[in-house]
Design an enzyme around this catalytic site. Structure first.
Site, PDB file in Angstrom:
ATOM      1  N   GLY A   8      51.773  57.859  43.511  1.00 24.68           N
ATOM      2  CA  GLY A   8      50.649  57.619  42.614  1.00 24.68           C
ATOM      3  C   GLY A   8      49.363  58.130  43.239  1.00 24.68           C
ATOM      4  CB  CYS A   9      48.788  60.876  45.635  1.00 20.97           C
ATOM      5  SG  CYS A   9      49.319  62.350  44.731  1.00 20.97           S
ATOM      6  CG  ASN A  10      46.734  63.536  41.967  1.00 19.70           C
ATOM      7  OD1 ASN A  10      46.077  63.633  42.998  1.00 19.70           O
ATOM      8  ND2 ASN A  10      47.615  64.452  41.597  1.00 19.70           N
ATOM      9  CG  MET A  13      44.168  51.224  43.156  1.00 21.03           C
ATOM     10  SD  MET A  13      42.722  50.707  44.118  1.00 21.03           S
ATOM     11  CE  MET A  13      43.388  50.609  45.771  1.00 21.03           C
ATOM     12  CB  THR A  86      52.880  49.089  40.974  1.00 20.96           C
ATOM     13  OG1 THR A  86      52.705  50.421  41.472  1.00 20.96           O
ATOM     14  CG2 THR A  86      52.816  49.106  39.461  1.00 20.96           C
ATOM     15  CB  SER A 109      51.308  41.272  48.186  1.00 18.19           C
ATOM     16  OG  SER A 109      50.342  40.247  48.102  1.00 18.19           O
ATOM     17  CG  MET A 112      48.226  45.479  47.736  1.00 19.25           C
ATOM     18  SD  MET A 112      49.757  44.849  48.485  1.00 19.25           S
ATOM     19  CE  MET A 112      49.728  45.691  50.074  1.00 19.25           C
ATOM     20  CG  HIS A 143      40.942  40.672  36.705  1.00 24.05           C
ATOM     21  ND1 HIS A 143      41.408  39.381  36.872  1.00 24.05           N
ATOM     22  CD2 HIS A 143      41.214  41.319  37.863  1.00 24.05           C
ATOM     23  CE1 HIS A 143      41.941  39.267  38.082  1.00 24.05           C
ATOM     24  NE2 HIS A 143      41.833  40.420  38.697  1.00 24.05           N
ATOM     25  CE  LYS A 147      44.779  41.377  35.885  1.00 23.49           C
ATOM     26  NZ  LYS A 147      45.624  42.384  36.555  1.00 23.49           N
ATOM     27  CB  THR A 154      45.518  37.595  42.163  1.00 21.45           C
ATOM     28  OG1 THR A 154      45.759  38.962  42.504  1.00 21.45           O
ATOM     29  CG2 THR A 154      44.832  36.895  43.316  1.00 21.45           C
TER      30      THR A 154
END
Length: 251
Positions: A8-10, A13, A86, A109, A112, A143, A147, A154
């Site tokens: 998910g590099c692009n 996050m 994710t 988790s 993170m 949020h 979302k 969380t």
């Protein structure tokens, strides 16, 4: 040097983590995975996970829930530990994480952030003291308006931390609008706010007779989640098969 594949590099996050790792001498991204390859990155990017044959010590995943199962299969096949960051996973997918952890190191988790995971530990201690003294417990999470899930993962993790410390006898109450009755003592209220560009705010309220104690964590940018993911990758490198959480990372 810990070598990482960024799944998910692009995405937003993925790019945050790319920037964080660029300034860290202990870790480097050796490859990226993303369905879109429309950005310049200082590492090779593969649009198909199966095509990535780069050697690595860990995978950081900030992608989409629909891609998690194929990622776990890849992690098992190549025996590369994976930090699944994710959110919005189904219970079935969480079950898949548990199954995969029998064959490779998996860290999962709901949040993170190092601060949130420290808060999870503090809440256990607070609940053991305050709940027997008659304090009511409520969680309010806020949020941004994009979302889709509520309450947040969380918020659920915070409630679970409290409940675990108290023997899992409490029930979660998400909506009281359809009821006209007194609050149950064995109840943890959970409330979701969605608006604007709020990154993430979680407040845990212990309300007793004539006093209120509040624990609050506010994320001002997504970099707090990226920093936790980087620490998770460093932690995972070389770890044997098993299911790990950020509680293991923070000690």
């Amino acid at each position: 040097m810990v070598r990482v594949i960024m799944h998910g590099c692009n995405g937003r996050m993925g790019q945050v983590i790319t920037g964080l790792i660029a300034g860290d001498d202990e870790i480097e991204i050796v490859a990226g995975i993303d369905a879109r390859n429309d950005r310049e990155n200082p590492y090779p990017v593969f649009t198909d996970l199966k095509d990535c044959d780069v050697e690595a010590d860990a995978i950081i995943d900030f992608s989409n829930a629909s891609a998690v199962e194929s990622l776990l299969a890849y992690s098992i096949k190549r025996q590369i530990p994976v930090a699944v960051c994710t959110t919005g996973l189904s219970q079935e997918q969480i079950g898949k994480l548990h199954e995969a952890s029998e064959k490779v190191a998996v860290l999962f988790s709901y949040n993170m952030s190092l601060g949130i995971n420290m808060l999870l530990k503090l809440l256990k201690e607070a609940a053991k003291i305050l709940a027997p003294a008659g304090f009511d417990m409520e969680i309010v999470e806020k949020h941004h308006n994009q979302k889709v899930d509520a309450p947040s993962g969380t918020a659920i993790a915070l409630a679970n931390s409290i409940n675990d410390a108290l023997g899992n006898v409490y029930e979660y109450k998400y909506d009281r609008s359809g009821e006209r009755k007194k609050r149950d003592k064995l109840e943890i209220g959970m409330h979701a706010v969605r608006g604007g560009t709020i990154v993430g705010e979680h407040e845990v309220i212990f309300a007793g007779t004539d006093e209120v104690i509040e624990f609050k964590h506010t994320a001002y940018s997504k970099s707090v989640f990226g920093k936790g993911a980087v620490q998770a990758a460093k932690f995972l490198a070389g770890k044997p098969a098993g299911l790990y959480t950020m509680a293991d990372v923070v000690g």
